[in-house]
Design an enzyme around this catalytic site. Structure first.
Site, short mmCIF file in Angstrom:
data_model
loop_
_atom_site.label_atom_id
_atom_site.label_comp_id
_atom_site.label_asym_id
_atom_site.label_seq_id
_atom_site.Cartn_x
_atom_site.Cartn_y
_atom_site.Cartn_z
N ASP A 128 -5.01 -10.05 5.63
CA ASP A 128 -6.67 -10.48 5.89
C ASP A 128 -7.50 -10.06 4.87
O ASP A 128 -7.01 -9.85 3.50
CB ASP A 128 -6.68 -10.20 7.11
CG ASP A 128 -7.78 -11.12 7.97
OD1 ASP A 128 -8.28 -11.82 7.36
OD2 ASP A 128 -7.69 -11.16 9.29
N ASP A 184 -12.07 -18.98 11.89
CA ASP A 184 -10.99 -18.91 12.66
C ASP A 184 -11.51 -20.64 13.62
O ASP A 184 -11.90 -20.56 13.61
CB ASP A 184 -10.72 -17.91 13.78
CG ASP A 184 -10.72 -16.60 12.43
OD1 ASP A 184 -10.55 -16.62 11.92
OD2 ASP A 184 -10.56 -15.93 13.76
C1 GLA Z 1 -9.35 -13.27 11.39
C2 GLA Z 1 -8.44 -13.63 11.62
C3 GLA Z 1 -7.81 -14.94 12.95
C4 GLA Z 1 -7.05 -12.79 13.25
C5 GLA Z 1 -8.06 -12.30 13.19
C6 GLA Z 1 -7.78 -10.63 13.80
O1 GLA Z 1 -10.27 -13.29 12.25
O2 GLA Z 1 -8.22 -15.03 10.37
O3 GLA Z 1 -6.53 -15.78 12.63
O4 GLA Z 1 -5.92 -12.47 12.46
O5 GLA Z 1 -8.75 -12.26 12.19
O6 GLA Z 1 -8.56 -9.67 13.30
#
Ligand code: GLA
Length: 370
Positions: A128, A184
Site C-alpha cells: 500500500d 477504495d
Molecule cells: C487501503 C487499501 C485497502 C486496504 C486498506 C488497509 O485503504 O486501498 O484495500 O488494504 O488500505 O488499511
C-alpha cells in the site's frame, strides 16, 4: 524467478468484509471453504491477509511481529495451513512509515520485511501507499520493495496499491504485477460503476505480467462488512454486472465476501466458468470500447472468438445494439453468439443484433465467425 501473473491473479482478500477482524481461525476456515466450495478448482488460488495482521511495534531486531491475539501461532503456521490446501498465501504491507491502519510500514525496512515474508512462505504481497515520507520518490519506494522481493529468490506476486492518477503508466517499471487504479471500492452501484468504468480507456497498459486493478470484488457483501457502504449494498443484478465487467477488463479477481455464508446465487456469480475463462484467456487482451457504441466492450480471445459486453449503466432498461464493426470482423460476417451468463447459444447473426437490457444489467456474449 518464474514469470508471474501471466493471467490476472485470482483469490480472496480479507479486507472488504473483515477489515481488522481477522484471526487464525477465520483464515483457516476461509482456506477450507475455498477448497470445499470449488473456488480453488475455479481458479481462485491465493488467500490474502490484508492490513491489521501485525502488532503495533517491531521486535528488538526490527522485525515485524504478528498480532499475538489474532495470530497466536504466528503467520508462518497460517501460511503452512493455507499451503497444505494447495493455495498460495498473501500478506499486506505499506511503502510508508505506517500502514493505512496505522501499523508499522516497511519504509527503511524493505529488505528485512521481504526476507521475513519469504521465510514465512509468502507468495503475494499487497503493498500500500499510505504515510509516504514527505519528499520521498514514490516510484523509488515501490522499486525498493520490488527489488527486495526479487532478491529473496521466492516467486512473490507484487500487488501495488496506490490509487493515484496515472499510476498505470509507470508502476510496471517497479516490477509490480498489478496496480490499483483508484481509492477504495464500496458496495454500491455508484462505486462499482465509477471504479469499473474508470478502468475503461486505459486497458492498453495491462497485459500478461502486469494488470490494471480496479480493486477487489464486493460481490455478496449485501451492505455488510467494512466496505459495505454502511448497509447500502448492491442487488444481485449489480453484483453480476460487477463480476462480468471485472472479467472482461482482465482485472484481478479477488473475492471480498465471507465465503462461509455465501448464498447459492452469489456462488453462481463467482464461479461462472465462462466469465472466468474470458478473464483468464491466454491472449490477455483486456476489453475495450467499440468506437461509436457507448458502454459496449469487445475483448479478443486467443482462439479467434471475441467476447462482447453490453452494459446498461442507466436507471431504466433499454435496447442496446451490438455490431461487429471495428473489431476486426466485417459487418457482412456471420457470427454465432454464445451467452456467457445464460450458458447457451443464441444462434447466428449477420452484421449486428440488439438486446433489451435491464437497468444495471449486462449481456456478455462470445462471438465466433461461422
Ligand atoms: C487501503 C487499501 C485497502 C486496504 C486498506 C488497509 O485503504 O486501498 O484495500 O488494504 O488500505 O488499511
Amino acid at each position: 524467478m518464474a514469470m508471474l501473473a501471466l493471467k490476472p491473479p485470482m483469490g480472496w482478500n480479507a479486507w472488504n468484509t473483515f477489515c481488522w477482524n481477522i484471526n487464525d481461525a477465520l483464515i483457516r476456515e476461509t482456506a477450507d471453504k475455498m477448497v470445499d466450495d470449488g473456488y480453488l478448482e475455479a481458479g481462485y488460488n491465493i488467500l490474502v491477509i490484508d492490513d491489521c495482521w501485525m502488532a503495533n511495534k517491531r521486535d528488538e531486531n526490527g522485525n515485524l511481529v504478528p498480532d499475538p491475539v489474532k495470530f497466536p501461532n504466528g503467520i508462518k503456521a497460517v501460511a503452512d495451513y493455507v499451503h497444505s490446501k494447495e493455495l498460495k498465501f498473501g500478506i499486506y504491507e505499506d511503502a510508508g512509515t505506517l500502514t493505512c491502519a496505522g501499523l508499522p510500514g516497511s519504509y527503511g525496512n524493505e529488505r528485512k520485511d521481504a526476507e521475513l515474508f519469504a521465510s514465512w512462505g509468502v507468495d503475494f504481497l499487497k503493498y500500500d501507499g499510505c504515510y509516504l515520507t514527505p519528499g520521498a520518490n514514490t516510484e523509488n519506494l515501490y522499486r525498493r520493495m520490488g527489488q527486495a522481493l526479487r532478491e529473496t529468490g521466492r516467486d512473490i506476486i507484487f500487488s501495488a496499491c496506490i490509487g493515484h492518477d496515472g499510476v498505470w503508466t509507470w508502476m510496471k517499471r517497479t516490477g509490480a504485477h498489478m496496480w490499483r487504479l483508484t481509492g477504495d471500492i464500496f458496495d454500491s452501484w455508484e462505486s462499482i460503476d465509477k471504479v469499473g468504468f474508470g478502468a475503461v480507456g486505459i486497458e492498453a497498459y495491462a497485459g500478461p505480467g502486469g494488470w490494471n486493478d480496479p480493486d477487489m470484488l464486493v460481490v455478496g457483501l449485501f451492505g455488510k462488512g467494512w466496505v459495505g457502504e454502511i448497509g447500502k449494498g448492491s442487488t444481485i443484478t449489480e453484483y453480476r454486472t460487477h463480476f462480468a465487467l471485472w472479467a472482461m477488463l482482465n482485472a484481478p479477481l479477488m473475492l471480498g465476501n465471507d465465503l462461509r455464508i455465501a448464498t447459492p446465487e452469489i456462488k453462481e456469480i463467482l464461479l461462472n466458468k465462462d466469465l472466468i475463462a474470458i478473464n483468464q484467456d491466454d491472449a490477455g487482451i483486456p476489453a475495450s470500447r467499440i468506437p461509436g457504441y457507448a458502454d459496449v466492450l469487445a475483448k479478443p480471445l486467443a482462439d479467434g472468438r471475441i467476447a462482447f459486453g453490453l452494459f446498461n449503466r442507466h436507471p431504466e432498461s433499454k435496447h442496446m445494439a451490438l455490431s461487429w464493426d471495428y473489431c476486426g470482423w466485417e459487418v457482412t460476417d456471420r457470427i454465432e453468439l454464445y451467452d456467457a451468463i445464460e450458458h447457451k447459444s443464441l444462434g447466428e447473426f449477420v452484421g449486428s443484433t440488439t438486446f433489451r437490457i435491464a437497468s444495471h444489467d449486462c449481456k456478455i456474449v462470445i462471438g465466433k465467425r461461422v
